[in-house]
Design a protein around this motif. Structure first.
Motif, PDB file in Angstrom:
ATOM      1  N   ASP A 268     -52.836  -4.949 -62.370  1.00 56.65           N
ATOM      2  CA  ASP A 268     -51.960  -3.892 -62.870  1.00 56.65           C
ATOM      3  C   ASP A 268     -51.665  -2.852 -61.784  1.00 56.65           C
ATOM      4  N   GLU A 269     -52.698  -2.444 -61.053  1.00 60.48           N
ATOM      5  CA  GLU A 269     -52.495  -1.432 -60.017  1.00 60.48           C
ATOM      6  C   GLU A 269     -51.675  -1.991 -58.849  1.00 60.48           C
ATOM      7  N   ALA A 270     -51.890  -3.253 -58.488  1.00 65.82           N
ATOM      8  CA  ALA A 270     -51.093  -3.854 -57.419  1.00 65.82           C
ATOM      9  C   ALA A 270     -49.630  -3.958 -57.820  1.00 65.82           C
ATOM     10  N   GLU A 271     -49.370  -4.289 -59.096  1.00 67.23           N
ATOM     11  CA  GLU A 271     -47.980  -4.368 -59.556  1.00 67.23           C
ATOM     12  C   GLU A 271     -47.324  -2.991 -59.572  1.00 67.23           C
ATOM     13  N   ARG A 272     -48.065  -1.969 -59.990  1.00 59.61           N
ATOM     14  CA  ARG A 272     -47.528  -0.603 -59.948  1.00 59.61           C
ATOM     15  C   ARG A 272     -47.192  -0.182 -58.516  1.00 59.61           C
ATOM     16  N   PHE A 273     -48.077  -0.533 -57.621  1.00 55.23           N
ATOM     17  CA  PHE A 273     -47.841  -0.204 -56.211  1.00 55.23           C
ATOM     18  C   PHE A 273     -46.594  -0.918 -55.696  1.00 55.23           C
ATOM     19  N   PHE A 274     -46.437  -2.183 -56.090  1.00 50.58           N
ATOM     20  CA  PHE A 274     -45.277  -2.953 -55.627  1.00 50.58           C
ATOM     21  C   PHE A 274     -43.973  -2.390 -56.180  1.00 50.58           C
ATOM     22  N   GLN A 275     -43.998  -1.846 -57.385  1.00 54.60           N
ATOM     23  CA  GLN A 275     -42.793  -1.310 -58.005  1.00 54.60           C
ATOM     24  C   GLN A 275     -42.500   0.133 -57.614  1.00 54.60           C
ATOM     25  N   ASP A 276     -43.387   0.778 -56.855  1.00 53.74           N
ATOM     26  CA  ASP A 276     -43.159   2.162 -56.438  1.00 53.74           C
ATOM     27  C   ASP A 276     -41.931   2.222 -55.521  1.00 53.74           C
ATOM     28  N   GLU A 288     -50.562 -10.471 -54.608  1.00 56.14           N
ATOM     29  CA  GLU A 288     -51.324 -11.539 -55.233  1.00 56.14           C
ATOM     30  C   GLU A 288     -52.803 -11.178 -55.212  1.00 56.14           C
ATOM     31  N   VAL A 289     -53.401 -11.091 -56.422  1.00 56.60           N
ATOM     32  CA  VAL A 289     -54.838 -10.847 -56.536  1.00 56.60           C
ATOM     33  C   VAL A 289     -55.522 -12.211 -56.578  1.00 56.60           C
ATOM     34  N   LEU A 290     -56.189 -12.574 -55.490  1.00 57.16           N
ATOM     35  CA  LEU A 290     -56.779 -13.905 -55.387  1.00 57.16           C
ATOM     36  C   LEU A 290     -57.979 -14.079 -56.301  1.00 57.16           C
ATOM     37  N   GLY A 291     -58.715 -12.987 -56.538  1.00 56.97           N
ATOM     38  CA  GLY A 291     -59.893 -13.078 -57.381  1.00 56.97           C
ATOM     39  C   GLY A 291     -61.146 -12.729 -56.608  1.00 56.97           C
ATOM     40  N   VAL A 292     -62.270 -13.319 -57.039  1.00 49.62           N
ATOM     41  CA  VAL A 292     -63.555 -13.015 -56.426  1.00 49.62           C
ATOM     42  C   VAL A 292     -63.630 -13.716 -55.067  1.00 49.62           C
ATOM     43  N   GLN A 293     -63.710 -12.926 -54.022  1.00 53.60           N
ATOM     44  CA  GLN A 293     -63.766 -13.466 -52.669  1.00 53.60           C
ATOM     45  C   GLN A 293     -65.189 -13.744 -52.210  1.00 53.60           C
ATOM     46  N   ARG A 303     -60.419  -9.732 -53.636  1.00 57.07           N
ATOM     47  CA  ARG A 303     -59.424  -9.782 -52.545  1.00 57.07           C
ATOM     48  C   ARG A 303     -58.011  -9.735 -53.106  1.00 57.07           C
ATOM     49  N   THR A 304     -57.176  -8.884 -52.472  1.00 59.94           N
ATOM     50  CA  THR A 304     -55.769  -8.738 -52.844  1.00 59.94           C
ATOM     51  C   THR A 304     -54.909  -8.911 -51.592  1.00 59.94           C
ATOM     52  N   LEU A 305     -53.800  -9.647 -51.715  1.00 58.16           N
ATOM     53  CA  LEU A 305     -52.892  -9.900 -50.607  1.00 58.16           C
ATOM     54  C   LEU A 305     -51.546  -9.224 -50.854  1.00 58.16           C
ATOM     55  N   PHE A 306     -50.984  -8.627 -49.787  1.00 59.88           N
ATOM     56  CA  PHE A 306     -49.661  -8.011 -49.846  1.00 59.88           C
ATOM     57  C   PHE A 306     -48.825  -8.557 -48.688  1.00 59.88           C
ATOM     58  N   GLY A 307     -47.712  -9.206 -48.978  1.00 56.97           N
ATOM     59  CA  GLY A 307     -46.776  -9.619 -47.936  1.00 56.97           C
ATOM     60  C   GLY A 307     -45.893  -8.438 -47.556  1.00 56.97           C
ATOM     61  N   TRP A 314     -50.850  -2.261 -42.176  1.00 61.82           N
ATOM     62  CA  TRP A 314     -51.943  -1.282 -42.140  1.00 61.82           C
ATOM     63  C   TRP A 314     -51.664  -0.095 -43.060  1.00 61.82           C
ATOM     64  N   ALA A 315     -50.442   0.372 -43.091  1.00 68.06           N
ATOM     65  CA  ALA A 315     -50.090   1.476 -43.991  1.00 68.06           C
ATOM     66  C   ALA A 315     -50.212   1.040 -45.450  1.00 68.06           C
ATOM     67  N   VAL A 316     -49.773  -0.174 -45.775  1.00 71.35           N
ATOM     68  CA  VAL A 316     -49.872  -0.684 -47.147  1.00 71.35           C
ATOM     69  C   VAL A 316     -51.335  -0.832 -47.557  1.00 71.35           C
ATOM     70  N   ALA A 317     -52.172  -1.354 -46.682  1.00 74.42           N
ATOM     71  CA  ALA A 317     -53.589  -1.528 -47.018  1.00 74.42           C
ATOM     72  C   ALA A 317     -54.268  -0.187 -47.261  1.00 74.42           C
ATOM     73  N   ARG A 318     -53.985   0.798 -46.409  1.00 67.32           N
ATOM     74  CA  ARG A 318     -54.608   2.115 -46.596  1.00 67.32           C
ATOM     75  C   ARG A 318     -54.181   2.748 -47.917  1.00 67.32           C
ATOM     76  N   GLU A 319     -52.898   2.620 -48.262  1.00 73.22           N
ATOM     77  CA  GLU A 319     -52.413   3.227 -49.499  1.00 73.22           C
ATOM     78  C   GLU A 319     -52.993   2.534 -50.728  1.00 73.22           C
TER      79      GLU A 319
END
Length: 355
Positions: A268-276, A288-293, A303-307, A314-319
């Motif tokens: 949910d939080e990753a989708e909100r971030f993507f729609q910002d 994409e939330v891969l699950g338990v890493q 683990r979560t991945l952002f293309g 780096w800016a996306v990961a920090r945010e």
């Protein structure tokens, strides 16, 4: 009145030529690897001033008909040379200097791709080609100008080029690394492996490619240090900004938490971030939330991945770390500190035997 004009013009020429020659020698001294050569170049500078001063005195002796020998004779020879070849040689040097200064101005006038601050391959390629072209054109201008000047002095340029070819062949065995630099740099440019503006890692060094030519690559790291790397020493390079990038974010939660609930919060939080709207233009595809890493010592790692677009990972990961930390605090999900559990058994009993 005429004598005063001759003296004023000669003094101005002596000062101008003396300063230009001394400045050129000073730059050559700065290029030498050892400071022990500075005294030698200073001596050359004093010698240059002496030659220019003698030439000025010789010209004045001839122009003002002063009975000073051999200055008057030298002055007549100097005037004859200036009238025959000196003017043409000066024109060649002036044209060479003008062309050398115009090369970067002409290349900067060429338009770059409209990228609006984005790091695209077209922009990187254009900057790199401009950088390499500037170096090549400057070398060509200096070479042609030098040959024309030597030809104007009466030297046999054809024989000089033939001798330079033989000398170059002999020196090529001693300059194998330099040749490797140019060959490797040519293939880096041809294959578009990286260019000016890319963020790369070469061995243990990483940073932004600040300058690139066929001989070397200049990296500027995060601390502002510039690293000069000969292209022949680049055996393997990692490019962080080739076409697209990816932010990999690992966050650990406590073992006591419900994993399915935690994964739902992450999605949910990753989708909100993507729609910002403020961040949406930095992504290339949905997260994409891969699950338990990993099941680590103190936490369950999610683990979560952002293309992302190049150089935005780096800016996306920090945010996202900032957002998921606040969200987990709101949901009451614990992000544990590293800890270990120690189990103690019964204390050892010491039995004393009777004597």
């Amino acid at each position: 009145m005429l004598a005063a004009l001759h003296i004023a013009l000669t003094l101005a020429a002596v000062v101008l030529l003396g300063r230009l020659g001394a400045r050129l020698l000073g730059r050559l001294a700065a290029l030498t690897p050892s400071t022990r050569d500075d005294a030698f170049f200073r001596l050359l500078g004093y010698a240059w001033w002496g030659v220019v001063a003698v030439a000025g005195a010789s010209y004045l002796s001839h122009a003002l008909s002063l009975p000073y020998e051999p200055l008057a004779t030298w002055g007549r020879s100097l005037v004859a040379w200036l009238g025959g070849k000196g003017v043409a040689g000066g024109a060649v040097l002036l044209a060479t200097w003008t062309a050398y200064r115009l090369v970067p101005l002409l290349l900067r006038s060429l338009p770059l791709p409209e990228t609006e601050g984005e790091l695209t391959r077209q922009a990187v390629r254009a900057k790199t080609l401009r950088n390499v072209s500037e170096s090549a054109l400057k070398v060509a201008v200096v070479t042609v100008g030098g040959l024309l000047f030597l030809s104007n002095l009466g030297l046999n340029v054809t024989a000089l080029l033939a001798g330079a070819g033989v000398a170059g062949l002999a020196l090529s065995f001693a300059a194998q690394n330099l040749i490797r630099d140019f060959i490797n740099g040519f293939f880096i440019l041809l294959e578009d492996q990286y260019g000016v503006g890319d963020i790369v890692k070469v061995g243990d060094l990483s940073g932004v490619v600040e300058k690139f030519n066929l001989r070397l690559t200049v990296l500027r790291d995060l601390e502002g240090k510039a690293h000069f790397i000969p292209n022949s020493q680049i055996q393997q390079v990692t490019v962080f900004t080739q076409e697209w990038s990816r932010a990999v974010v690992d966050v650990g939660v406590a073992y006591k938490e419900d994993v399915d609930r935690v994964l739902a919060i992450f999605r949910d939080e990753a989708e909100r971030f993507f729609q910002d709207p403020e961040w949406q233009d930095k992504f290339t595809n949905p997260p994409e939330v891969l699950g338990v890493q990993d099941l680590a010592d103190s936490a369950v790692v999610i683990r979560t991945l952002f293309g992302t677009k190049p150089a935005q990972q780096w800016a996306v990961a920090r945010e996202f770390r900032r957002r998921i930390k606040k969200r987990l605090d709101q949901e009451g999900v614990e992000i544990p500190f590293p800890h270990r559990t120690l189990y103690f058994g019964e204390p050892l009993r010491v039995v004393k035997e009777a004597p």
